[in-house]
Design a protein around this motif. Structure first.
Motif, PDB file in Angstrom:
ATOM      1  N   LYS A   1     -31.922  -5.131 -39.744  1.00  0.00           N
ATOM      2  CA  LYS A   1     -32.078  -4.023 -40.682  1.00  0.00           C
ATOM      3  C   LYS A   1     -30.713  -3.398 -40.936  1.00  0.00           C
ATOM      4  O   LYS A   1     -29.829  -3.393 -40.075  1.00  0.00           O
TER       5      LYS A   1
ATOM      6  N   LYS B   1     -47.644   6.538 -49.043  1.00  0.00           N
ATOM      7  CA  LYS B   1     -47.795   5.317 -48.251  1.00  0.00           C
ATOM      8  C   LYS B   1     -48.594   5.635 -46.992  1.00  0.00           C
ATOM      9  O   LYS B   1     -48.568   6.745 -46.488  1.00  0.00           O
TER      10      LYS B   1
ATOM     11  N   HIS C   1     -48.077   3.672 -44.291  1.00  0.00           N
ATOM     12  CA  HIS C   1     -47.198   3.329 -43.182  1.00  0.00           C
ATOM     13  C   HIS C   1     -45.862   2.842 -43.736  1.00  0.00           C
ATOM     14  O   HIS C   1     -45.710   2.591 -44.936  1.00  0.00           O
ATOM     15  N   SER C   2     -44.893   2.708 -42.832  1.00  0.00           N
ATOM     16  CA  SER C   2     -43.573   2.208 -43.196  1.00  0.00           C
ATOM     17  C   SER C   2     -43.488   0.706 -42.915  1.00  0.00           C
ATOM     18  O   SER C   2     -43.992   0.219 -41.892  1.00  0.00           O
ATOM     19  N   GLN C   3     -42.856  -0.033 -43.828  1.00  0.00           N
ATOM     20  CA  GLN C   3     -42.674  -1.471 -43.626  1.00  0.00           C
ATOM     21  C   GLN C   3     -41.808  -1.744 -42.402  1.00  0.00           C
ATOM     22  O   GLN C   3     -42.062  -2.668 -41.634  1.00  0.00           O
ATOM     23  N   THR C   4     -40.786  -0.905 -42.207  1.00  0.00           N
ATOM     24  CA  THR C   4     -39.916  -1.096 -41.038  1.00  0.00           C
ATOM     25  C   THR C   4     -40.703  -0.909 -39.743  1.00  0.00           C
ATOM     26  O   THR C   4     -40.515  -1.655 -38.776  1.00  0.00           O
TER      27      THR C   4
ATOM     28  N   ALA D   1     -43.871  -1.492 -39.271  1.00  0.00           N
ATOM     29  CA  ALA D   1     -44.701  -2.684 -39.096  1.00  0.00           C
ATOM     30  C   ALA D   1     -43.882  -3.835 -38.535  1.00  0.00           C
ATOM     31  O   ALA D   1     -44.333  -4.567 -37.639  1.00  0.00           O
ATOM     32  N   GLN D   2     -42.657  -4.008 -39.055  1.00  0.00           N
ATOM     33  CA  GLN D   2     -41.796  -5.088 -38.570  1.00  0.00           C
ATOM     34  C   GLN D   2     -41.385  -4.867 -37.117  1.00  0.00           C
ATOM     35  O   GLN D   2     -41.323  -5.820 -36.326  1.00  0.00           O
TER      36      GLN D   2
ATOM     37  N   SER E   1     -48.623   5.428 -37.370  1.00  0.00           N
ATOM     38  CA  SER E   1     -48.202   6.147 -38.581  1.00  0.00           C
ATOM     39  C   SER E   1     -48.871   7.510 -38.655  1.00  0.00           C
ATOM     40  O   SER E   1     -48.235   8.518 -39.004  1.00  0.00           O
TER      41      SER E   1
END
Length: 844
Positions: free
Chosen positions: A89, A110, A112-115, A117-118, A206
């Motif tokens: 990242k 949103k 949740h955040s994509q980051t 989740a990753q 989240s």
């Protein structure tokens, strides 16, 4: 640094933020002054585990603020590249929401955040790694300063999601008043340890983060308040108010519209209109005021409040010694990152202009009387609506300001309303926060003396306020604000009635446990306030000097007495939250002279320190602040005022008799058995200090001869409680002297007050609280509660024959001169009281 071989030193190997972000950070740094909360956020962060920060809303300014805050705290920098187990990242941070496009788009909604989740997926697939997630809440323009102007206030932090241009202006105008709140790190390894469903884990994390930021924003800024008119509409439309309106319309023979208009007018009279800009502007003005009139304001145990405030409905319950109390407390909370509460104020303060200003500062007004059922229902519903919106509340359980310096008997009205509101809106746990506020000098001192001497209380007015402005040129010393042990409501209710939750089904009902719960809560609050006491130099001087007949003491004796009092307080601490001045005895005397609490009288054989006239009366106020701290030691010393020797068992027996009344008056925290244990420990301290001598069996105790230093020290200590014992004797003597079925409780109260006033004049007692009617009322009430006395069918008091044995026991404590003086002054209706055993031999 780089060498020719291309290898990097450890410092150079550390990844850095892109050059353009570092350049922007350098440009922003002069505009930023960041207050970190906590000051050292590194606690709990494992330096061996990668750190990733999470903020509520993404913005370049927030990223730069976070970068600077972390750099100043010695934490890993958030704008550096973040690489872990194949996940790369650009930055070691992410936001729960961010904007699309450039200047005018709103944040994306949103779940949740994509980051995030990753990161969860990476930790899940690599069992040998972990990531620490550190939530950081950022508030620009929240920390107040004296220079903050009205224009800056317009751009201070609030609940609105502002655009980039407005955020830029906020940064330029208020960047030097910024708070960065670091939460405890969250281990993602622990988060996924018990997961069953990966998507559910992401949504749960989240949601927890969103709730955390909302709670932190509510704590720091205050709840997201709707318009005052909307709140009042909610009050009027509530079912209990509608029912009260219908009842009022029927009773007063008016239509429902007129009754509704009356209820709405009442709601407008009550409701606060808190404004964040006004609060922030007032904080800047108050900073200058405190610097002018006080030498310093100290807080103790605030960190414990900060730890419990998020997620709790906080009800602040401070002692009430001065009009300064609510201004000072709201200021300190705001200054230290917690939203000021809504404050219950008397309607007498709702003066033109001043009332509007106080409303915008968070005051809501209440009448002295709740006899009107419609007004009572409207006010109670308003309290419930505040609870429903998560608004913290402050009120004074004593009802009014203490004129004597003692903590007054709590009143249960607002406490009862709070409990009933909790039953209706039991979504958030409620905690009561007792607060002790200790002054070294008070602005209202002169008026207190007048009121206690019989003058009527002055009605609040603009003239009175303007007259008080002249006192702002004086020095009022230092102030201590101590936060006591919090009282969590749910465990308290569990202790009163395990089935209290059944009342949630019908919150309008008054369950049988409500009054016992209110009484228990009131006692806990008063005891909690006293337990958080601060012992300042003026308190220590008052305890010593007011114990002598002329309120004077040789300097050497005063030095020794201050040291002894400090030793007694520290050897057996009253509570864990007690604080005491660190000045030496000599420094305390010098400070007392500087504050004009005492005066030095020069003499060739040694200087004398004294307090005379009005100064001595005011000094009694500060002695009364801390009487409860020395009550046990004073009781032991009282037993040796007129006795050279006493049996330990006799001291404890008499202590059991007197303790329930002293406990009720001074709100002491111990049970009778705990008080006995404390008496035993205090006796041991006296013996170790040489003030008492014990025989080999430790059963008999003896003091030194009457003119010795040890006997003098004991007499000084005893005086702190002696007037209380004298008041008790006045009441009991009046009862016994007049006989049963003669006096009502009110007649006895008036008779005791008049007797005490006359005794005070004859003995030149500079202690107005000696004839305080409320203290006699409390003692008489305790006698009735313990069934020592009781009213007959006609309202006259009967009493048990044991009351006469108490009169006999009194000669062990009170001198013959005092006892006979009281009996001589006590009016008699049915013959004289021949004191039992009056001819016994006593040592004076």
């Amino acid at each position: 640094m780089n060498d020719d071989s291309g290898s990097l030193s450890p410092a150079a190997a550390k990844p850095q933020a892109p050059w353009w972000l570092r350049a922007l950070g350098a440009l922003a740094e002069p505009w930023l002054k960041i207050q970190r909360d906590p000051a050292d956020p590194r606690a709990g962060i494992d330096p061996a585990v990668p750190v990733c920060y999470v903020i509520e809303r993404y913005g370049l300014s927030d990223a730069l603020i976070l970068e600077q805050a972390c750099r100043e705290a010695g934490l890993p920098e958030p704008l550096r590249p973040f690489d872990i187990a194949g996940l790369s990242k650009q930055r070691a941070m992410f936001a729960l929401s961010r904007r699309d496009g450039w200047w005018f788009q709103k944040p994306r909604s949103k779940t949740h955040s994509q980051t995030l989740a990753q990161l969860l997926d990476t930790v899940r697939t690599h069992p040998d790694i972990d990531v620490q997630l550190v939530p950081v809440a950022i508030f620009v323009g929240r920390a107040p300063d004296r220079e903050a102007g009205w224009f800056r206030v317009l751009f201070s932090e609030n609940w609105n999601v502002v655009g980039r241009f407005r955020r830029l202006l906020a940064l330029l105008l208020n960047g030097r008043s910024t708070i960065a709140h670091f939460a405890a790190p969250v281990s993602l390894r622990q988060v996924i340890a018990g997961e069953r469903d990966a998507p559910n884990t992401l949504r749960k994390v989240s949601r927890v983060l969103r709730v955390h930021f909302q709670r932190q924003r509510a704590v720091v800024i205050g709840p997201d308040l709707s318009h005052r008119r909307t709140l009042i509409d909610a009050v009027i439309n509530a079912a209990p108010v509608q029912a009260a309106i219908a009842t009022a319309a029927s009773k007063e023979n008016v239509d429902k519209g007129a009754a509704t208009a009356k209820a709405r007018a009442m709601a407008w009279e009550v409701a606060a209109d808190q404004s964040h800009p006004v609060v922030r502007s007032a904080s800047g003005l108050l900073t200058g005021l405190w610097d002018k009139i006080y030498s310093g304001v100290r807080m103790h145990h605030f960190d414990k409040l900060r730890a419990i405030a998020p997620g709790h409905e906080v009800v602040y319950v401070p002692c009430h010694r001065s009009h300064i109390d609510y201004l000072l407390l709201s200021y300190l909370l705001y200054r230290n990152g917690i939203a000021p509460p809504h404050i219950a104020a008397g309607v007498n303060l709702n003066l033109p202009l001043l009332g509007s200003f106080l409303r915008r500062g968070g005051a809501f007004f209440m009448r002295r009387s709740f006899s009107d059922p419609l007004y009572s229902t409207v006010f109670r519903e308003y309290m419930s609506q505040l609870f429903a919106r998560g608004v913290s509340i402050e009120y004074f359980v004593e009802g009014g300001r203490s004129r004597t310096g003692r903590t007054l008997t709590p009143r249960g009205g607002l406490l009862s309303m709070t409990l009933r509101s909790f039953l209706r809106e039991a979504q958030r746990p409620v905690v009561f926060q007792p607060i002790y506020i200790g002054y070294e000098r008070i602005m209202e001192g002169d008026s207190y003396i007048g009121e206690l001497s019989g003058k009527p209380k002055e009605k609040e007015s603009w003239f009175q306020l303007l007259r008080a402005l002249g006192k702002l040129r004086e020095n009022y010393g230092r102030v201590a604000v101590n936060f006591g042990e919090p009282i969590f409501l749910t465990p308290l209710l569990d202790g009163v009635d395990a089935d209290w939750r059944a009342a949630i089904a019908d919150p309008e009902a008054k369950p049988a446990w409500l009054k016992p719960a209110v009484d228990t809560l009131a006692e806990r609050i008063a005891a909690g306030i006293n337990a958080a006491v601060d012992i300042n130099p003026i308190n220590l001087l008052a305890l010593a000097l007011l114990a002598t007949p002329k309120h004077a003491m040789a300097e050497a004796d005063l030095l020794a007495q201050i040291d002894l009092t400090r030793e007694l307080i520290t050897a057996l601490p009253y509570s864990e939250r007690l604080t005491i001045t660190d000045l030496s005895a000599a420094e305390i005397i010098a400070y007392g002279e500087k504050m004009q609490a005492i005066a030095r009288i020069k003499h060739p054989l040694g200087d004398v320190l004294a307090s005379e006239g009005k100064a001595a009366v005011l000094l009694s106020y500060f002695r009364n602040n801390v009487l409860h701290v020395v009550a046990t030691a004073a009781w032991i010393a009282c037993c040796f005022l007129n006795n050279r020797g006493m049996k330990r068992e006799q001291i404890l027996r008499l202590g059991r008799v007197v303790y329930p009344f002293v406990q009720a008056e001074l709100f002491l925290p111990w049970s009778e058995d705990e008080f006995m244990a404390r008496c035993e420990a205090t006796i041991d301290v006296f013996v170790a200090r040489g003030l008492l001598k014990a025989d080999e069996q430790r059963e008999s105790l003896q003091r030194e001869p009457g003119q010795s230093d040890g006997a003098f020290r004991l007499r000084v200590i005893a005086q702190s409680l002696l007037q209380t014992i004298e008041r008790y004797y006045i009441a009991i003597a009046a009862l016994v002297r007049n006989g049963p079925n003669t006096l009502s409780a009110g007649e006895l109260e008036n008779l005791c007050t008049l007797t005490a006033q006359r005794l005070s004049l004859l003995q030149e007692l500079n202690a107005p609280e000696f004839f305080d009617k409320a203290l006699f009322r409390g003692f008489i009430g305790k006698l009735r509660e313990r069934r020592v006395i009781w009213p007959d069918a006609g309202g006259k008091l009967e009493f048990h024959t044991d009351l006469e044995s108490i009169v006999r026991d009194a000669k062990l404590i009170l001198s013959r001169e005092i006892r006979h003086g009281i009996l001589k002054l006590t009016p008699e209706r049915h013959g004289a009281l021949a004191e039992p055993g009056a001819g016994a031999k006593e040592e004076n």
